[in-house]
Design an enzyme around this catalytic site. Structure first.
Site, PDB file in Angstrom:
ATOM      1  N   GLN A  71       0.824  -1.213   0.000  1.00 20.46           N
ATOM      2  CA  GLN A  71       0.000   0.000   0.000  1.00 20.46           C
ATOM      3  C   GLN A  71       0.865   1.273   0.000  1.00 20.46           C
ATOM      4  O   GLN A  71       0.472   2.299   0.551  1.00 20.46           O
ATOM      5  CB  GLN A  71      -0.948  -0.010   1.198  1.00 20.46           C
ATOM      6  N   SER A  72       2.008   1.203  -0.648  1.00 23.18           N
ATOM      7  CA  SER A  72       2.931   2.340  -0.656  1.00 23.18           C
ATOM      8  C   SER A  72       2.352   3.555  -1.388  1.00 23.18           C
ATOM      9  O   SER A  72       1.957   3.465  -2.552  1.00 23.18           O
ATOM     10  CB  SER A  72       4.238   1.911  -1.336  1.00 23.18           C
ATOM     11  N   ASN A  73       2.347   4.696  -0.686  1.00 26.16           N
ATOM     12  CA  ASN A  73       1.949   5.954  -1.328  1.00 26.16           C
ATOM     13  C   ASN A  73       3.036   6.432  -2.279  1.00 26.16           C
ATOM     14  O   ASN A  73       2.757   7.042  -3.308  1.00 26.16           O
ATOM     15  CB  ASN A  73       1.720   7.032  -0.266  1.00 26.16           C
TER      16      ASN A  73
END
Ligand SMILES: *Cc1c(COP(=O)(O)O)cnc(C)c1O
Length: 317
Positions: A71-73
């Protein structure tokens, strides 16, 4: 000085949170809206990516590669910035392909990123292999470091601090979520370059304070040397609180849930469960414990991350 590809919507707004301030009965709380940097749901990585994409194009690269969590921004904004610049994007994501396609990972896919999975192997090794493979087949890859935190990403946040000062803001405290350290290194260097007199405090979301502080000092030293800024940070200038780590990185607890709900319901502002929710939860605790003088003013730097809300779903209720 490094040049940038203008992608972000700058300057981002600064707002006074009157209802939240009143509700807490303590220091004035202001917010810097780097969740509104304008690129595919925004966030702090967009400022850094302006410099990476400029550099990549300048060097004749055709693709960019970076790594991060599922879920890396950072990965989502990299995929969007690459699309914007006409480059391909390859993301090395931790773990295995998930059963559900949601949150940032959904957006990565929509934005056309390709994926490599680290499975249970060393992410940095897989990143290196991915880079070599891309090079061998003529994709002219550009490597963006973890979290975008090298001298270019740091430079971006020295300029963000300048932007804040140019907006006429000089609150007594700047508080924000810190992780790979580039944001904090940049703000701290910027404070010296542009004479910000307040205190800069990072709330770490995944590592112990001493480890992260050392990393930030090293990053800042390298950045200052590479860019010839002539700034040296001392350990006392890199302030990090690590008492809000809860169940660990990205584990949602009462602290984060409470802060997400409070900001949403008092101000209509969405935080994220992993970074800004934890940092804001920490800020509220520091206020409640009287660690911040009620006569002082706080600037909470919203660093983005809101697409992760959708990956947590009803856990946030
Ligand atoms: C990456 C990120 C941070 C931390 O920034 P660093 O420069 O890596 O320390 C904070 N908040 C959000 C939402 C992020 O995506």
């Amino acid at each position: 000085m490094p040049e940038r590809l203008p992608i972000a919507h700058l300057p981002t707004p600064v707002e006074f949170l009157s209802r939240l301030t009143e509700q807490l009965g303590g220091p004035e709380i202001w917010i810097k809206r780097d969740d509104q940097t304008g690129l595919a749901f925004g966030g702090n990585k967009t400022r850094k990516l302006e410099y990476f994409l400029y550099d990549a194009i300048e060097k004749g690269c055709k693709s960019v590669i970076t790594r991060g969590a599922l879920q890396s921004n950072h990965c989502r904004q990299t995929a969007a910035a690459a699309a914007r610049a006409g480059l391909k994007c390859i993301l090395v994501l931790s773990g295995d392909p998930p059963g559900r396609v949601n949150g940032n990972y959904l957006l990565d896919s929509i934005l056309g990123a390709e994926f490599r999975w680290t499975n249970d192997k060393d992410p940095d090794r897989i990143l290196q292999e991915t880079f070599q493979d891309a090079e061998e087949v003529g994709r002219a890859p550009y490597l963006i470091p973890y979290g975008g935190s090298n001298h270019l990403g740091i430079f971006a946040y020295t300029q963000a601090l300048k932007e804040l000062m140019d907006q006429g803001h000089d609150e007594d405290h700047i508080l924000f979520a810190t992780s790979s350290g580039g944001t904090q290194a940049g703000l701290c260097i910027g404070a010296k370059l542009y004479r910000y007199k307040g205190k800069i405090t990072g709330i770490t979301v995944d590592e112990k304070a001493d480890i992260l502080q050392n990393r930030i000092l090293t990053l800042a030293k390298t950045a200052s040397e590479t860019l010839q800024l002539g700034v040296t940070l001392s350990p006392s200038e890199v302030v990090i609180y690590d008492e809000y780590l809860g169940g660990g990185y990205a584990v949602l607890g009462n602290l984060e849930r409470g802060a997400v709900q409070l900001f949403a319901r008092s101000e209509g502002i969405l935080l994220d469960p992993v970074y800004t929710g934890r940092a804001a939860g920490g800020m509220l605790d520091l206020i409640q414990r009287g660690m911040i003088d009620p006569e002082e003013r706080i600037l909470f730097w919203h660093t983005g991350g809101t697409p992760a809300l959708f990956a947590y779903g009803e856990g946030l209720l």
